[in-house]
Scaffold this motif. Structure first.
Motif, PDB file in Angstrom:
ATOM      1  N   SER A   1       6.199 -14.277   3.173  1.00 44.43           N
ATOM      2  CA  SER A   1       5.511 -14.459   3.332  1.00 44.43           C
ATOM      3  C   SER A   1       4.479 -16.240   3.078  1.00 44.43           C
ATOM      4  CB  SER A   1       4.921 -14.138   5.049  1.00 44.43           C
ATOM      5  OG  SER A   1       3.524 -13.649   4.558  1.00 44.43           O
ATOM      6  N   GLU A   2       3.559 -15.981   1.973  1.00 44.58           N
ATOM      7  CA  GLU A   2       3.196 -16.721   1.515  1.00 44.58           C
ATOM      8  C   GLU A   2       3.645 -17.833   1.123  1.00 44.58           C
ATOM      9  OE1 GLU A   2       0.148 -14.750  -0.982  1.00 44.58           O
ATOM     10  OE2 GLU A   2      -0.581 -13.188   0.315  1.00 44.58           O
TER      11      GLU A   2
ATOM     12  N   ILE B   1       4.560  19.025   2.033  1.00 43.49           N
ATOM     13  CA  ILE B   1       3.832  19.374   1.409  1.00 43.49           C
ATOM     14  C   ILE B   1       3.007  20.766   2.587  1.00 43.49           C
ATOM     15  CG2 ILE B   1       1.437  19.083   1.625  1.00 43.49           C
ATOM     16  CD1 ILE B   1       1.366  16.499   0.556  1.00 43.49           C
TER      17      ILE B   1
ATOM     18  N   ASN C   1       5.152  -9.400   2.860  1.00 46.58           N
ATOM     19  CA  ASN C   1       3.924 -10.571   3.123  1.00 46.58           C
ATOM     20  C   ASN C   1       3.982 -11.444   1.820  1.00 46.58           C
ATOM     21  OD1 ASN C   1       2.871  -8.301   4.215  1.00 46.58           O
ATOM     22  ND2 ASN C   1       1.340  -7.299   3.723  1.00 46.58           N
TER      23      ASN C   1
ATOM     24  N   GLY D   1      -2.782   3.103   0.383  1.00 40.20           N
ATOM     25  CA  GLY D   1      -0.924   2.109   0.444  1.00 40.20           C
ATOM     26  C   GLY D   1      -1.633   1.188   1.101  1.00 40.20           C
ATOM     27  N   ILE D   2      -0.670   0.703   2.193  1.00 35.73           N
ATOM     28  CA  ILE D   2      -2.032  -0.485   3.194  1.00 35.73           C
ATOM     29  C   ILE D   2      -2.985  -0.769   3.004  1.00 35.73           C
ATOM     30  CG2 ILE D   2      -2.511  -0.739   5.669  1.00 35.73           C
ATOM     31  CD1 ILE D   2       0.107   0.382   5.750  1.00 35.73           C
TER      32      ILE D   2
ATOM     33  N   VAL E   1      -2.126  -2.887  -0.216  1.00 40.28           N
ATOM     34  CA  VAL E   1      -1.332  -4.412   0.486  1.00 40.28           C
ATOM     35  C   VAL E   1      -1.974  -5.154   1.421  1.00 40.28           C
ATOM     36  CG1 VAL E   1       0.559  -4.709   1.761  1.00 40.28           C
ATOM     37  CG2 VAL E   1       0.912  -2.394   0.526  1.00 40.28           C
TER      38      VAL E   1
ATOM     39  N   MET F   1      -2.841   8.612   1.948  1.00 48.48           N
ATOM     40  CA  MET F   1      -1.867   7.907   0.626  1.00 48.48           C
ATOM     41  C   MET F   1      -1.541   6.889   1.580  1.00 48.48           C
ATOM     42  SD  MET F   1       1.450   9.810  -0.635  1.00 48.48           S
ATOM     43  CE  MET F   1       3.015   9.722   0.848  1.00 48.48           C
ATOM     44  N   PHE F   2      -1.381   7.311   2.712  1.00 44.73           N
ATOM     45  CA  PHE F   2      -1.085   5.849   4.062  1.00 44.73           C
ATOM     46  C   PHE F   2      -2.108   5.236   4.069  1.00 44.73           C
ATOM     47  CE2 PHE F   2       0.053   3.642   7.484  1.00 44.73           C
ATOM     48  CZ  PHE F   2       2.011   3.967   7.361  1.00 44.73           C
TER      49      PHE F   2
ATOM     50  N   PHE G   1       7.359   6.136  -0.987  1.00 42.95           N
ATOM     51  CA  PHE G   1       6.295   5.150  -0.928  1.00 42.95           C
ATOM     52  C   PHE G   1       6.287   4.130  -1.494  1.00 42.95           C
ATOM     53  CE2 PHE G   1       2.166   5.275  -0.481  1.00 42.95           C
ATOM     54  CZ  PHE G   1       1.954   5.597   0.973  1.00 42.95           C
TER      55      PHE G   1
ATOM     56  N   ILE H   1      -3.653  14.724   3.547  1.00 40.35           N
ATOM     57  CA  ILE H   1      -3.641  14.345   2.296  1.00 40.35           C
ATOM     58  C   ILE H   1      -2.864  12.764   2.390  1.00 40.35           C
ATOM     59  CG2 ILE H   1      -1.540  14.950  -0.328  1.00 40.35           C
ATOM     60  CD1 ILE H   1      -2.362  18.396   0.341  1.00 40.35           C
ATOM     61  N   VAL H   2      -1.342  13.171   3.165  1.00 37.55           N
ATOM     62  CA  VAL H   2      -0.304  12.380   2.966  1.00 37.55           C
ATOM     63  C   VAL H   2      -1.309  11.069   3.909  1.00 37.55           C
ATOM     64  CG1 VAL H   2       1.324  13.712   3.114  1.00 37.55           C
ATOM     65  CG2 VAL H   2       0.089  13.203   6.078  1.00 37.55           C
ATOM     66  N   MET H   3      -2.496  10.771   5.121  1.00 40.33           N
ATOM     67  CA  MET H   3      -2.961  10.040   6.137  1.00 40.33           C
ATOM     68  C   MET H   3      -3.495   9.700   5.012  1.00 40.33           C
ATOM     69  SD  MET H   3      -0.758  10.269   8.357  1.00 40.33           S
ATOM     70  CE  MET H   3      -2.305   8.594   9.815  1.00 40.33           C
TER      71      MET H   3
ATOM     72  N   ALA I   1      -2.622  19.134   4.903  1.00 36.90           N
ATOM     73  CA  ALA I   1      -0.868  18.115   4.427  1.00 36.90           C
ATOM     74  C   ALA I   1      -1.019  16.652   5.204  1.00 36.90           C
ATOM     75  CB  ALA I   1       0.373  18.773   4.640  1.00 36.90           C
TER      76      ALA I   1
ATOM     77  N   THR J   1      -4.458  -7.101  -1.203  1.00 33.63           N
ATOM     78  CA  THR J   1      -3.677  -8.030  -2.342  1.00 33.63           C
ATOM     79  C   THR J   1      -2.511  -9.116  -1.661  1.00 33.63           C
ATOM     80  OG1 THR J   1      -1.802  -6.143  -2.652  1.00 33.63           O
ATOM     81  CG2 THR J   1      -3.501  -6.842  -3.646  1.00 33.63           C
ATOM     82  N   THR J   2      -2.936  -9.467  -0.270  1.00 36.08           N
ATOM     83  CA  THR J   2      -1.473 -10.236   0.146  1.00 36.08           C
ATOM     84  C   THR J   2      -2.353 -10.801   1.387  1.00 36.08           C
ATOM     85  OG1 THR J   2      -0.828  -8.668   1.989  1.00 36.08           O
ATOM     86  CG2 THR J   2      -0.097  -8.845  -0.269  1.00 36.08           C
ATOM     87  N   SER J   3      -2.377 -12.689   1.959  1.00 30.89           N
ATOM     88  CA  SER J   3      -2.472 -12.766   3.196  1.00 30.89           C
ATOM     89  C   SER J   3      -1.532 -13.297   3.379  1.00 30.89           C
ATOM     90  CB  SER J   3      -3.377 -14.181   2.668  1.00 30.89           C
ATOM     91  OG  SER J   3      -4.013 -13.605   1.297  1.00 30.89           O
ATOM     92  N   PRO J   4      -0.800 -12.611   3.796  1.00 30.24           N
ATOM     93  CA  PRO J   4       1.018 -12.826   5.154  1.00 30.24           C
ATOM     94  C   PRO J   4       0.556 -13.832   5.698  1.00 30.24           C
ATOM     95  CG  PRO J   4       0.034 -10.874   5.777  1.00 30.24           C
ATOM     96  CD  PRO J   4      -0.476 -10.491   4.606  1.00 30.24           C
TER      97      PRO J   4
END
Lengths: 203, 239
Positions: A72-73, A121, A69, B39-40, B43, B35-36, A58, B31-33, B28, B46-49
């Motif tokens: 792309s910048e 899990i 990303n 992460g999103i 990202v 984490m997801f 992950f 927990i995983v949502m 579960a 810290t970025t401006s795609p």
């Protein structure tokens, strides 16, 4: 921080998971025995290892999305004169999104490893559930479905003559997870899943 | 009575087990949502795609194709013209890129070809106070089957002393979402589309402020390539 130093952190998490999954990981698993008693069993040890493997998959996928990303910048995140070059692949608009939904491969990886982790899990929390076999088969099917995707991405690497180390680590992690689910499947079929219960009484 | 009692206990046990299974799945899931989404969020913060495309402010699709400067056809990579590290404040003089999609059978492409050739020289000349603008023509085959020899002949006839790219199979036109000719684009040195003659003719991309700005069509309100070049490359006072 150098990109390969960051990659080695992802690699270390995955490697720790792999060690836990193997018989060699018994002594490592003992670190968790008091807090997580299920790790005293072979089943618990493998599942704990798979959690680390999926977590590493992950995080490395999240980093490829971040790189996507950043590229792309207009930034350069992992370019080099050698064959090891992420910029040429993650930054290549012809290859850096999936052909069906147009989403970055990093995001697909994050989604895939999140799903696998949900299976792991759930199995770890309720190993005696009647649905456990279904979840193991689900994990197995999901990781097998990842193989054609890996082949497609490797074909891009061959076409461009480049190797993206971050992508390769994610691919290897999927294969490790596939092996892990296969081992769980075999274990579930045996009496070792729950040594104090006969297999017939579990069904 | 006895049987009924045991049956009820069995049912209750079964229901409890189902509750436990459902609880394990939802725990579960939480927990995983978490984490997801963590992460999103990391990202995202810290970025401006920048999306790839041909609308203003998007990153122009890169391509490789055969191209000619008048002496044979050689491999050309659009990326080689770009300087991805360019910013409006860069001290390096990286050229802007004017891209023209043309069909040698299209009437307007013929009537404007001489003028485009003149612009290509003008915006590279010493007298031009702005940054250099490199011109490239992408020759498509919308209106018939042409040959490379015909493209070369057209290039020579109209004195277009710039690169002609072979896109007779219209693959580049497809990626750039070009459905008619001529279509012009002005691309910043870092590959960001600053102007698209068809999609948003009256708007340009301000590289300094990173937002769209209205452009003037000097004669009739319709913005021509030269007008877009003059307004956008000099938008904030030029070099």
């Amino acid at each position: 921080m150098n990109e390969y130093a960051i990659l080695s952190i992802h690699g270390a998490v995955i490697l720790f998971g792999v060690v836990l999954m193997t018989p060699m990981g018994g002594s490592v698993a003992s670190l968790f025995h008091s807090r997580y008693p299920s790790t005293t069993t072979k089943r618990g040890q493998i599942l704990a290892g798979m959690i680390f493997v999926c977590l590493g998959g992950f995080t490395v996928s999240a980093q490829t999305l971040w790189m996507h990303n950043k590229l792309s910048e207009g930034a350069s995140v992992c370019a080099g004169n050698s064959i090891l070059n992420c910029d040429g692949l993650i930054g290549n608009v012809a290859y850096n999104t999936d052909p069906l939904f147009g989403q970055p491969w990093g995001l697909i990886g994050m989604f895939a490893f999140t799903t696998l982790m949900w299976f792991v899990i759930t199995i770890a929390k309720e190993p005696m559930s009647p649905q456990t076999q279904l979840f193991i088969k689900g994990g197995l099917a999901a990781t097998i479905a990842g193989l054609p995707v890996i082949m497609l991405l490797v074909s891009y690497e061959i076409k461009e003559g480049l190797i993206c180390p971050f992508c390769t680590v994610a691919h290897i992690t999927n294969i490790i997870a596939l092996i892990g689910f296969f081992v769980l499947f075999r274990l579930y079929e045996s009496d070792e899943w729950a040594p104090d219960m006969k297999k017939s009484s579990r069904k | 009575m006895h049987e009924n009692g045991f049956g009820k206990i069995g049912e209750n046990m079964n229901s409890m087990l189902h509750d436990q299974d459902a609880s394990a799945r939802s725990d579960a899931g939480i927990i995983v949502m978490s984490m997801f989404f963590a992460g999103i969020l990391i990202v995202a913060f810290t970025t401006s795609p920048i999306a790839s495309g041909t609308e203003i402010g998007e990153r122009a699709p890169i391509f490789t194709a055969k191209a000619t400067n008048g002496n044979g056809w050689e491999s050309f990579a659009f990326e080689d013209l770009l300087d991805l590290s360019w910013t409006w404040n860069s001290t390096e003089e990286s050229p802007w890129v004017a891209v023209e999609f043309l069909d040698i059978d299209c009437g307007y492409c013929k009537s404007s070809a001489t003028e485009v050739g003149e612009w290509a020289q003008m915006y590279n000349a010493e007298q031009w106070p702005g940054p250099d603008v490199v011109f490239i023509a992408i020759a498509v085959g919308f209106l018939g089957d042409h040959t490379r020899a015909e493209l070369l002949e057209f290039r020579t006839q109209y004195n277009n002393n710039f690169l002609y790219v072979d896109d007779l199979d219209v693959s580049i036109a497809k990626d750039w979402d070009v459905g008619a000719t001529p279509t012009y684009f002005l691309v910043q040195p870092d590959g960001i589309v600053a102007w698209n003659s068809q999609a948003t003719n009256g708007l340009g991309w301000d590289a300094k402020e990173e937002k769209s700005v209205p452009l003037n069509g000097f004669d009739d309100g319709y913005v021509q390539l030269n007008e877009a070049i003059e307004q956008l490359t000099m938008l904030n006072g030029g070099e």
